[in-house]
Write a protein that holds these residues in place. Structure first.
Motif, PDB file in Angstrom:
ATOM      1  N   ALA A 139      56.104  50.685  82.252  1.00 41.17           N
ATOM      2  CA  ALA A 139      56.106  51.981  82.953  1.00 41.17           C
ATOM      3  C   ALA A 139      57.506  52.401  83.405  1.00 41.17           C
ATOM      4  CB  ALA A 139      55.150  52.022  84.137  1.00 41.17           C
ATOM      5  N   LEU A 155      52.902  49.767  90.571  1.00 38.90           N
ATOM      6  CA  LEU A 155      52.050  50.933  90.318  1.00 38.90           C
ATOM      7  C   LEU A 155      50.596  50.497  90.112  1.00 38.90           C
ATOM      8  CD1 LEU A 155      54.331  52.974  87.856  1.00 38.90           C
ATOM      9  CD2 LEU A 155      53.782  53.592  90.225  1.00 38.90           C
ATOM     10  N   GLN A 158      49.110  49.184  93.508  1.00 38.39           N
ATOM     11  CA  GLN A 158      48.867  50.267  94.470  1.00 38.39           C
ATOM     12  C   GLN A 158      47.540  50.969  94.164  1.00 38.39           C
ATOM     13  OE1 GLN A 158      49.984  51.354  97.696  1.00 38.39           O
ATOM     14  NE2 GLN A 158      51.993  51.503  96.744  1.00 38.39           N
ATOM     15  N   ARG A 159      47.298  51.218  92.883  1.00 35.97           N
ATOM     16  CA  ARG A 159      46.052  51.887  92.512  1.00 35.97           C
ATOM     17  C   ARG A 159      44.849  50.965  92.733  1.00 35.97           C
ATOM     18  NH1 ARG A 159      43.942  56.369  90.347  1.00 35.97           N
ATOM     19  NH2 ARG A 159      42.194  56.140  88.934  1.00 35.97           N
ATOM     20  N   ARG A 252      45.750  52.842  73.638  1.00 36.51           N
ATOM     21  CA  ARG A 252      45.956  53.800  74.718  1.00 36.51           C
ATOM     22  C   ARG A 252      45.241  53.405  76.006  1.00 36.51           C
ATOM     23  NH1 ARG A 252      48.595  58.374  73.352  1.00 36.51           N
ATOM     24  NH2 ARG A 252      47.694  59.718  74.932  1.00 36.51           N
ATOM     25  N   GLY A 263      43.542  52.868  85.055  1.00 40.92           N
ATOM     26  CA  GLY A 263      44.058  54.235  85.194  1.00 40.92           C
ATOM     27  C   GLY A 263      45.565  54.294  85.345  1.00 40.92           C
ATOM     28  N   ILE A 264      46.282  53.413  84.653  1.00 41.41           N
ATOM     29  CA  ILE A 264      47.739  53.427  84.655  1.00 41.41           C
ATOM     30  C   ILE A 264      48.192  53.968  83.293  1.00 41.41           C
ATOM     31  CG2 ILE A 264      49.824  52.051  84.967  1.00 41.41           C
ATOM     32  CD1 ILE A 264      48.027  52.141  87.445  1.00 41.41           C
ATOM     33  N   ASN A 265      49.322  54.678  83.314  1.00 46.37           N
ATOM     34  CA  ASN A 265      49.774  55.360  82.094  1.00 46.37           C
ATOM     35  C   ASN A 265      48.619  56.197  81.544  1.00 46.37           C
ATOM     36  OD1 ASN A 265      52.322  54.396  82.351  1.00 46.37           O
ATOM     37  ND2 ASN A 265      52.360  53.206  80.483  1.00 46.37           N
ATOM     38  N   GLN A 266      48.264  56.001  80.288  1.00 47.75           N
ATOM     39  CA  GLN A 266      47.224  56.864  79.711  1.00 47.75           C
ATOM     40  C   GLN A 266      45.871  56.157  79.632  1.00 47.75           C
ATOM     41  OE1 GLN A 266      48.358  59.876  79.647  1.00 47.75           O
ATOM     42  NE2 GLN A 266      50.433  59.099  79.999  1.00 47.75           N
ATOM     43  N   GLN A 267      45.691  55.076  80.385  1.00 52.73           N
ATOM     44  CA  GLN A 267      44.375  54.421  80.396  1.00 52.73           C
ATOM     45  C   GLN A 267      43.313  55.417  80.853  1.00 52.73           C
ATOM     46  OE1 GLN A 267      45.045  51.110  83.145  1.00 52.73           O
ATOM     47  NE2 GLN A 267      44.932  49.703  81.419  1.00 52.73           N
ATOM     48  N   SER A 268      42.255  55.542  80.073  1.00 53.15           N
ATOM     49  CA  SER A 268      41.213  56.504  80.428  1.00 53.15           C
ATOM     50  C   SER A 268      39.873  55.796  80.526  1.00 53.15           C
ATOM     51  CB  SER A 268      41.147  57.620  79.374  1.00 53.15           C
ATOM     52  OG  SER A 268      40.829  57.058  78.125  1.00 53.15           O
TER      53      SER A 268
ATOM     54  N   SER B  66      48.025  59.601  90.863  1.00 53.78           N
ATOM     55  CA  SER B  66      47.063  58.553  90.499  1.00 53.78           C
ATOM     56  C   SER B  66      47.553  57.182  90.947  1.00 53.78           C
ATOM     57  CB  SER B  66      46.766  58.551  89.001  1.00 53.78           C
ATOM     58  OG  SER B  66      47.942  58.397  88.264  1.00 53.78           O
ATOM     59  N   THR B  67      48.842  57.021  91.078  1.00 55.56           N
ATOM     60  CA  THR B  67      49.386  55.847  91.747  1.00 55.56           C
ATOM     61  C   THR B  67      50.843  56.120  92.077  1.00 55.56           C
ATOM     62  OG1 THR B  67      49.608  53.438  91.773  1.00 55.56           O
ATOM     63  CG2 THR B  67      50.090  54.553  89.693  1.00 55.56           C
ATOM     64  N   TRP B  68      51.429  55.290  92.940  1.00 54.70           N
ATOM     65  CA  TRP B  68      52.787  55.540  93.411  1.00 54.70           C
ATOM     66  C   TRP B  68      53.402  54.242  93.887  1.00 54.70           C
ATOM     67  CZ3 TRP B  68      53.394  54.099  98.531  1.00 54.70           C
ATOM     68  CH2 TRP B  68      52.197  53.936  99.262  1.00 54.70           C
ATOM     69  N   THR B  69      54.714  54.242  94.001  1.00 58.26           N
ATOM     70  CA  THR B  69      55.409  53.124  94.615  1.00 58.26           C
ATOM     71  C   THR B  69      56.647  53.647  95.320  1.00 58.26           C
ATOM     72  OG1 THR B  69      56.357  50.922  94.272  1.00 58.26           O
ATOM     73  CG2 THR B  69      56.766  52.549  92.551  1.00 58.26           C
ATOM     74  N   GLN B  89      52.775  58.205  89.398  1.00 58.47           N
ATOM     75  CA  GLN B  89      52.138  58.729  88.186  1.00 58.47           C
ATOM     76  C   GLN B  89      51.241  59.870  88.635  1.00 58.47           C
ATOM     77  OE1 GLN B  89      50.556  55.436  85.785  1.00 58.47           O
ATOM     78  NE2 GLN B  89      52.631  55.115  84.999  1.00 58.47           N
ATOM     79  N   ARG B  97      48.872  61.756  82.117  1.00 57.06           N
ATOM     80  CA  ARG B  97      49.623  61.305  83.297  1.00 57.06           C
ATOM     81  C   ARG B  97      51.113  61.282  82.997  1.00 57.06           C
ATOM     82  NH1 ARG B  97      45.682  57.119  83.121  1.00 57.06           N
ATOM     83  NH2 ARG B  97      43.831  57.754  84.285  1.00 57.06           N
ATOM     84  N   VAL B 112      46.811  57.840  96.857  1.00 59.12           N
ATOM     85  CA  VAL B 112      46.176  58.137  95.584  1.00 59.12           C
ATOM     86  C   VAL B 112      45.254  59.334  95.801  1.00 59.12           C
ATOM     87  CG1 VAL B 112      44.532  57.248  93.864  1.00 59.12           C
ATOM     88  CG2 VAL B 112      46.372  55.778  94.746  1.00 59.12           C
TER      89      VAL B 112
END
Lengths: 392, 137
Positions: A139, A155, A158-159, A252, A263-268, B66-69, B89, B97, B112
């Motif tokens: 990322a 990232l 955190q999510r 992806r 749900g990081i980058n383009q994870q759907s 959707s997330t942050w740092t 993001q 994203r 978030v």
């Protein structure tokens, strides 16, 4: 994953250099210490080595041609991947495939990292990899100052915390457990006691990751020798068989430092309610069920990766790993010990090969005060979905 | 303006339109001419339907975090004066994203799901960086 390679290859020798910080030896000198130790361990001569598998190249480590030239080897099979921890599993698997299909007799997996000497390539202006944009390799987004691998792990964590209510104090259980293992390992670089309060008092690096959530910056080498199973039985050591393997996931819905669906980058899409069939292939490949795994070994560059691998391989359900790791469950004597020599977080950052060497010691019954009673089957697995099961 | 010492995007045929558009103050994203899927990062082929009919369309410019740092470590000397700074993001209304920094937002307001909108920051004669701030109104 096919069962065709079950028990067809074995680890017959392991060797490590000294581990430490600011070691005076060159990368090649550390690699030579580990290489000689592995040959002596296996009862082999350097002339027996005809294959090399490497993934930590120059300048952090060594390239295959430097090794062959410096050690006076005559090599007929070479595999070298990115200078990246993510290729630890693939490097071992390629060695196993090479000896199983006759491409090589004995492959040396040569791994050395001199992080303290090459400090400036980590996340700074000399980290070429950190310049890759739009979400890779961890990322990194350099024009906004996200230039180091830790950013990707932050990232993801955190999510994860927002979705499941996990806390930094719960995450502390991971480095605290690994430090407890390291305290039983005289070779470990970090052996001071660590409490949850110590973790919470350590400085914030990249929120929510604190200093003690990040692997140590150390120097060291580890060499693993792999040969075909029938040859292994003629050598001096009790063979440790590569029972099952599964490869790395990509696509992806994959991000190197997060389970699918986070749900990081383009994870759907949503996270699956339980482990995906593709992530359970290694157990079928080995003919060993997850319930028979007595210890888990993983690439713990950052403490959230331990949570993610536990969920990915179904040791607990999505969102439950932060609770799962509490109360010493992954520490010494726990129900599922993780990285019993201390891992990257406390023993040394030898790209996970320090932990693979520890698996071999455990399966030979040579782990001393760290010994898992009657160890028969141990699993190496990563947050990015590849795995190897070793048995004795 | 003084010398700009932070890393700048590496422009290539796949991403050039994004950076040209940003310099004009417009967020444009790749969209498939056949299946209409928005996608990111930019590439030569639609990852959904494999079509090569990739177009660029203006996006709404808002979404949610959707997330942050928050970065506290000075890995990169040119960012040292900015510490601590926030990178997030952002899940755009179009579904993809983006990763970018968050400005005009105190750290204790980050979460978030925070609604954000794009702002364009011209940092050199040739480069404009999209950034995001909490959505107004």
């Amino acid at each position: 994953m096919s069962e065709a390679l079950r028990d067809k290859a074995a680890i017959v020798g392991i060797g490590t250099s000294k581990f430490g910080r600011h070691l005076p030896e060159s990368q090649l000198a550390l690699a030579a210490q580990a290489f000689k130790a592995a040959l002596a361990d296996a009862g082999l001569e350097r002339g027996d080595i005809d294959g090399l598998s490497i993934h930590i190249g120059w300048p952090l480590g060594v390239d295959y041609d430097q090794v062959a030239q410096a050690f006076g080897l005559e090599i007929d099979f070479v595999n070298q991947a990115w200078t990246h921890g993510r290729f630890v599993t693939g490097s071992l698997q390629t060695a196993a495939m090479a000896v199983a299909c006759g491409m090589a007799r004995v492959v040396a997996c040569v791994n050395v990292l001199s992080f303290t000497r090459e400090r400036d390539i980590l996340g700074g202006p000399h980290d070429f990899e950190g310049y890759r944009e739009t979400g890779g390799t961890h990322a990194e987004t350099p024009h906004y100052g996200l230039t180091a691998p830790a950013g990707g792990a932050a990232l993801a964590m955190q999510r994860y915390m927002a979705l499941y209510g996990a806390t930094g104090a719960e995450l502390a259980a991971v480095p605290v457990a690994l430090r407890a293992h390291a305290r039983l390992n005289p070779k470990a670089v970090m052996r001071k006691p660590m409490s949850v309060a110590d973790h919470q008092a350590s400085r914030m690096v990249v929120d929510p990751l604190r200093l003690f959530d990040c692997c140590i910056v150390s120097d060291g080498a580890a060499v693993v020798l792999v040969t075909a199973a029938e040859r292994a039985r003629d050598l001096g050591q009790r063979p440790v068989y590569i029972a099952g393997m599964q490869g790395m996931a990509a696509g992806r819905n994959e991000f190197i430092f997060a389970p699918p669906g986070l749900g990081i980058n383009q994870q759907s899409g949503p996270r699956p309610a339980s482990a995906a069939a593709r992530d359970l292939a290694v157990y079928r490949s080995a003919g060993i069920p997850r319930e028979a795994i007595q210890g888990l070994y993983t690439y713990d560059a950052f403490s959230p990766l331990v949570l993610f691998v536990l969920e990915r391989f179904g040791f607990c359900a999505p969102g439950e790993a932060a609770a799962f790791v509490q109360e010493g469950r992954i520490g010494p004597g726990g129900a599922l010990p993780v990285n019993t020599s201390g891992g990257l977080l406390s023993e040394a950052h030898v790209a996970g090969w320090n932990s693979l060497c520890e698996m071999v010691r455990q399966l030979r019954g040579e782990a001393g005060t760290r010994q898992i009673a009657d160890a028969r089957a141990l699993q190496w697995a990563t947050a990015w979905g590849d795995s190897v099961i070793l048995r004795n | 303006m003084g010398a700009y010492e932070k890393p700048t995007p590496r422009i290539n045929p796949d991403n050039a339109r994004f950076w040209e558009s940003a310099h004009e103050g417009v967020l444009r994203l790749p969209r498939c001419g056949d299946c209409a899927a928005w996608h990111w990062p930019p590439g030569p082929i639609c990852p959904a339907c494999f079509s090569e009919r990739i177009g660029w369309e203006e996006a709404q410019g808002h979404g949610t975090v959707s997330t942050w740092t928050v970065v506290h470590q000075d890995w990169f000397p040119a960012f040292k004066a900015d510490i601590p700074y926030t990178v997030a993001q952002i899940e755009l209304a179009e579904g993809v994203r983006l990763t970018a920094d968050i400005v005009e937002c105190p750290a204790d307001k980050l979460r978030v799901g925070l609604p954000v909108e794009i702002v364009f920051d011209r940092v050199t004669e040739t480069l404009t960086l999209p950034r995001f701030r909490p959505r107004r109104g």
